[in-house]
Design a protein around this motif. Structure first.
Motif, PDB file in Angstrom:
ATOM      1  N   SER A  39       0.759  -1.333   0.170  1.00 51.96           N
ATOM      2  CA  SER A  39      -0.047   0.234   0.063  1.00 51.96           C
ATOM      3  C   SER A  39       0.805   1.224  -0.061  1.00 51.96           C
ATOM      4  CB  SER A  39      -0.942  -0.143   1.326  1.00 51.96           C
ATOM      5  OG  SER A  39      -0.076   0.055   2.485  1.00 51.96           O
ATOM      6  N   GLY A  40       2.064   1.048   0.082  1.00 53.64           N
ATOM      7  CA  GLY A  40       3.005   2.140  -0.220  1.00 53.64           C
ATOM      8  C   GLY A  40       3.328   2.889   1.196  1.00 53.64           C
ATOM      9  N   LYS A  41       3.679   2.087   2.168  1.00 46.96           N
ATOM     10  CA  LYS A  41       4.067   2.666   3.534  1.00 46.96           C
ATOM     11  C   LYS A  41       5.129   3.466   3.540  1.00 46.96           C
ATOM     12  CE  LYS A  41       3.920  -1.252   5.747  1.00 46.96           C
ATOM     13  NZ  LYS A  41       3.149  -2.162   4.547  1.00 46.96           N
ATOM     14  N   SER A  42       6.348   3.316   2.598  1.00 49.99           N
ATOM     15  CA  SER A  42       7.355   4.026   2.735  1.00 49.99           C
ATOM     16  C   SER A  42       7.331   5.391   2.387  1.00 49.99           C
ATOM     17  CB  SER A  42       8.555   3.267   1.817  1.00 49.99           C
ATOM     18  OG  SER A  42       8.063   3.222   0.543  1.00 49.99           O
ATOM     19  N   PRO A  61      14.513  -3.789  10.525  1.00 51.19           N
ATOM     20  CA  PRO A  61      15.447  -5.170  10.601  1.00 51.19           C
ATOM     21  C   PRO A  61      15.914  -5.547   9.239  1.00 51.19           C
ATOM     22  CG  PRO A  61      13.069  -5.525  10.714  1.00 51.19           C
ATOM     23  CD  PRO A  61      13.072  -4.215  10.536  1.00 51.19           C
ATOM     24  N   LEU A  62      15.741  -4.932   7.990  1.00 45.75           N
ATOM     25  CA  LEU A  62      15.850  -5.509   6.589  1.00 45.75           C
ATOM     26  C   LEU A  62      17.330  -4.917   6.189  1.00 45.75           C
ATOM     27  CD1 LEU A  62      12.556  -5.060   5.585  1.00 45.75           C
ATOM     28  CD2 LEU A  62      13.226  -6.915   6.498  1.00 45.75           C
ATOM     29  N   ILE A  63      18.306  -5.657   6.488  1.00 45.63           N
ATOM     30  CA  ILE A  63      19.867  -5.119   6.179  1.00 45.63           C
ATOM     31  C   ILE A  63      19.845  -5.240   4.640  1.00 45.63           C
ATOM     32  CG2 ILE A  63      22.200  -5.858   6.258  1.00 45.63           C
ATOM     33  CD1 ILE A  63      21.923  -6.447   9.122  1.00 45.63           C
ATOM     34  N   LEU A 128      16.448  16.274  14.212  1.00 45.45           N
ATOM     35  CA  LEU A 128      15.696  15.050  13.759  1.00 45.45           C
ATOM     36  C   LEU A 128      14.398  15.655  13.307  1.00 45.45           C
ATOM     37  CD1 LEU A 128      16.528  12.133  16.062  1.00 45.45           C
ATOM     38  CD2 LEU A 128      17.768  12.907  13.822  1.00 45.45           C
ATOM     39  N   ALA A 129      13.869  15.524  11.985  1.00 45.55           N
ATOM     40  CA  ALA A 129      12.560  15.691  11.510  1.00 45.55           C
ATOM     41  C   ALA A 129      11.535  14.800  11.810  1.00 45.55           C
ATOM     42  CB  ALA A 129      12.395  15.795  10.054  1.00 45.55           C
ATOM     43  N   GLN A 130      12.105  13.439  11.924  1.00 39.45           N
ATOM     44  CA  GLN A 130      10.904  12.324  12.252  1.00 39.45           C
ATOM     45  C   GLN A 130      11.754  10.974  12.579  1.00 39.45           C
ATOM     46  OE1 GLN A 130       8.309  11.606   8.846  1.00 39.45           O
ATOM     47  NE2 GLN A 130       9.802  11.775   7.336  1.00 39.45           N
ATOM     48  N   PHE A 131      11.219  10.065  13.406  1.00 39.01           N
ATOM     49  CA  PHE A 131      11.869   8.791  13.669  1.00 39.01           C
ATOM     50  C   PHE A 131      10.905   7.993  13.076  1.00 39.01           C
ATOM     51  CE2 PHE A 131      12.976   5.396  16.139  1.00 39.01           C
ATOM     52  CZ  PHE A 131      14.453   5.405  16.452  1.00 39.01           C
ATOM     53  N   VAL A 132      11.156   6.884  12.193  1.00 37.68           N
ATOM     54  CA  VAL A 132      10.410   5.873  11.780  1.00 37.68           C
ATOM     55  C   VAL A 132      10.783   4.617  12.356  1.00 37.68           C
ATOM     56  CG1 VAL A 132       9.595   5.081   9.532  1.00 37.68           C
ATOM     57  CG2 VAL A 132       9.966   7.379   9.835  1.00 37.68           C
ATOM     58  N   VAL A 133       9.799   3.964  12.672  1.00 37.53           N
ATOM     59  CA  VAL A 133       9.781   2.409  12.806  1.00 37.53           C
ATOM     60  C   VAL A 133       9.369   1.653  11.842  1.00 37.53           C
ATOM     61  CG1 VAL A 133       9.653   0.493  14.875  1.00 37.53           C
ATOM     62  CG2 VAL A 133      10.166   2.914  15.394  1.00 37.53           C
ATOM     63  N   ASP A 134      10.039   0.831  11.020  1.00 35.01           N
ATOM     64  CA  ASP A 134       9.436   0.158  10.325  1.00 35.01           C
ATOM     65  C   ASP A 134       9.233  -1.334  10.564  1.00 35.01           C
ATOM     66  OD1 ASP A 134       8.207  -0.672   7.644  1.00 35.01           O
ATOM     67  OD2 ASP A 134      10.343  -0.733   6.705  1.00 35.01           O
ATOM     68  N   LEU A 166       6.701   7.916  13.654  1.00 37.90           N
ATOM     69  CA  LEU A 166       5.899   7.144  12.587  1.00 37.90           C
ATOM     70  C   LEU A 166       6.196   5.681  12.898  1.00 37.90           C
ATOM     71  CD1 LEU A 166       3.839   6.882  10.560  1.00 37.90           C
ATOM     72  CD2 LEU A 166       5.693   7.006   8.685  1.00 37.90           C
ATOM     73  N   ALA A 167       5.333   4.892  13.205  1.00 33.86           N
ATOM     74  CA  ALA A 167       5.331   3.413  13.417  1.00 33.86           C
ATOM     75  C   ALA A 167       4.465   2.833  12.334  1.00 33.86           C
ATOM     76  CB  ALA A 167       4.793   2.829  14.699  1.00 33.86           C
ATOM     77  N   LEU A 168       5.248   1.908  11.608  1.00 40.41           N
ATOM     78  CA  LEU A 168       4.405   1.464  10.336  1.00 40.41           C
ATOM     79  C   LEU A 168       4.576  -0.180  10.601  1.00 40.41           C
ATOM     80  CD1 LEU A 168       6.432   3.258   7.507  1.00 40.41           C
ATOM     81  CD2 LEU A 168       4.265   3.603   8.135  1.00 40.41           C
ATOM     82  N   THR A 169       3.112  -0.731  10.048  1.00 43.95           N
ATOM     83  CA  THR A 169       3.211  -2.361  10.123  1.00 43.95           C
ATOM     84  C   THR A 169       1.814  -2.530   9.341  1.00 43.95           C
ATOM     85  OG1 THR A 169       2.841  -4.125  11.421  1.00 43.95           O
ATOM     86  CG2 THR A 169       1.558  -2.320  12.258  1.00 43.95           C
TER      87      THR A 169
END
Length: 550
Positions: A39-42, A61-63, A128-134, A166-169
């Motif tokens: 759905s285009g979370k990024s 977590p995706l190196i 820091l503008a924003q902190f994102v947890v994918d 921003l937390a994304l799941t």
């Protein structure tokens, strides 16, 4: 913003939910976004990163995907770097220099990096503008893919001055949402949930009674399937066996699991992504964040441990919005595999005691890293030690210094009663996991609409009548049965309305007698009517009941 979408990202219209999340982040408002795979979370953090001054930190977590993401952003003219353990020292030094000089851009980091005090200190000195947890479900102790490294993100956020989060799941039920909020220190973080339902995915399950039948059904399914796809297994052993079987059958297949070297994993992933291999046979080590929109099928050779994992993995199909098939080969014996995993997943009171005693050795004065503890407690995995340390710290029994080295805390003893009380949290988690496995089994065996079962698990309902999606195997079967029943009912009604056909007991040539007309011979028979020829050659037709046999 519309100009940015058009000129930088080449997009004319946002998808459902994207505009709301982007607006929240542009306003500096914490947001938990639950959006389906594909759905285009990024884009929800990339657009604000262009408009807001300061750095955007993305924890993932995706190196294996960080380089691809950073390179793709660079092609769009957006500054981005990655920092992870797979990089050479020279690359990490260059990234840290970029971090020190940049005023705007995106930095991708692993959660383990946030456990490094020096890195967090360097980051704290930058705007820091924003902190994102994918993949934010990994934060939650109740999440299906809980990862201990994510437990340190909340502490890092506080050290960084609590920037907009921003937390994304793609998946999070009510309990997981509450736990994500708690772990990240944002108990009232608003939620944007665009829903779980993806009507282009055709869910289906095949029941099998042996491993041989399962392999046969897999080969049949692959023969009928077009395009590229993924075959998931629950164990490395099965992954290797299925891959070998597909190659022997002439399929274009590659393989991905955690025991392959990084170079092998990357090479095999590239083969699949580039279309050189049609089928990827993989464990759950493969797929999170994979950006291949044209996957036409995902087949589970063995079921995962819960519906959240199944939805995540099956959801890698059809990201382009076109029709795709999601199949599960259900063999009841596979349930034992997941039960084995569950039994080994969480630390027990005995595990807590082992970690505590290891720290207590030498009068408890020596500070040890998690890696050093692993060598002293060889029976425990690194993940279980990490979770045990988190529990012991929450209970006030241990503390960590700035270098993430652990030692006993003063003032409280780790007796058996205290350790047992701390372990209760994960006993409850283990019980919930067992219930999650049973729900997965129910999904595999149910006669209800499969999408209905999935959505109800996520506290959602189908947007139509709430009963049927109309395109899973159970809905299609029900439609066929209803159609067949309607045809049978119509035929029965037509038969009831038609006149009853009674056959005559006579046949041509029979000698008969007709009252008032005398004797004669049957000439023809039509239903219940007979035509009789008399001696004077006259012919008359009568109802059979009026004619008597001679």
């Amino acid at each position: 913003m519309r100009r940015t979408l058009r000129t930088i990202f080449g997009i004319s219209q946002l998808r459902d939910g994207q505009q709301e999340v982007i607006a929240c982040m542009l306003a500096g408002q914490d947001t938990l976004a639950i959006m389906p795979t594909g759905s285009g979370k990024s884009l929800c953090y990339q657009v604000p990163a262009v408009h807001r001054r300061g750095l955007t930190v993305v924890v993932s977590p995706l190196i294996s995907l960080m380089k691809d993401q950073a390179d793709a952003l660079a092609e769009l003219g957006i500054a981005a770097v990655q920092l992870n353990s797979a990089q050479a020292e020279r690359e990490q030094e260059a990234a840290m220099q970029w971090l020190a000089d940049a005023s705007r851009g995106i930095v991708f980091v692993t959660p383990e990096r946030l456990a490094d005090p020096e890195f967090v200190a360097a980051l704290a000195g930058r705007p820091l503008a924003q902190f994102v947890v994918d993949e934010a479900h990994c934060v939650s102790q109740w999440g299906h893919d809980f990862r201990p490294a994510f437990l340190e993100i909340g502490a890092a956020l506080r050290q960084l001055g609590d920037p907009p989060l921003l937390a994304l799941t793609a998946t999070a039920g009510a309990e997981v949402v509450d736990d994500i909020r708690r772990q990240l220190g944002r108990p009232r973080m608003p939620v944007v949930n665009t829903g779980t339902y993806r009507p282009n995915l055709r869910m289906q399950v095949a029941q099998v009674v042996s491993d041989d039948e399962k392999t046969e059904r897999l080969l049949e399914a692959l023969a009928k399937s077009a395009g590229s796809g993924i075959v998931y297994t629950a164990t490395v052993k099965s992954c290797v066996a299925v891959h070998d079987r597909l190659l022997a059958a002439g399929h274009s297949a590659t393989i991905y699991h955690g025991r392959l070297s990084a170079a092998e994993r990357n090479a095999n992933q590239d083969r699949f992504m580039d279309g050189e291999a049609r089928v990827m046979v993989a464990t759950n080590a493969f797929g999170m964040g994979i950006d291949k929109p044209d996957i036409r099928f995902v087949l589970h050779y063995q079921m995962p441990g819960n519906l959240e994992a199944y939805y995540q993995e099956a959801g890698r199909a059809g990201r382009d919005g076109e029709l795709a098939d999601c199949g599960l080969l259900f063999y009841r014996k596979d349930r034992q595999v997941q039960q084995f995993f569950l039994a080994r997943r969480y630390p027990t009171a005995e595990d807590l005691d082992g970690v505590y005693r290891a720290l207590q050795a030498g009068s408890g004065e020596e500070a040890l890293s998690a890696a050093e503890l692993s060598t002293r407690i060889p029976g425990l995995s690194g993940n279980r030690i990490a979770v045990a340390l988190k529990l012991l710290r929450d209970g006030g029994l241990v503390r960590a210094d700035r270098r993430r080295r652990w030692k006993l805390a003063a003032g409280r003893a780790g007796d058996a009663k205290t350790l047992a009380a701390l372990a209760v949290t994960y006993e409850e988690k283990a019980e919930r996991d067992r219930a999650g496995l049973e729900r997965m089994v129910f999904y595999a065996q149910t006669g209800f609409c499969r999408w209905r079962v999935l959505l109800e698990h996520f506290d959602e309902v189908l947007s139509s009548d709430g009963e049927r999606c109309g395109h899973c195997d159970n809905c299609l079967r029900a439609a066929r049965e209803e159609a067949a029943g309607a045809v049978a009912a119509a035929a029965e009604a037509q038969a009831a309305a038609a006149p009853v056909q009674i056959e005559s007991p006579f046949k041509p040539g029979d000698e008969v007698r007709v009252p008032r007309y005398g004797s004669g011979a049957v000439d023809t028979v039509a239903g219940d009517e007979v035509t009789v020829v008399f001696p004077d050659r006259s012919r008359r037709t009568f109802v059979s009941a009026y004619v008597e046999a001679r």
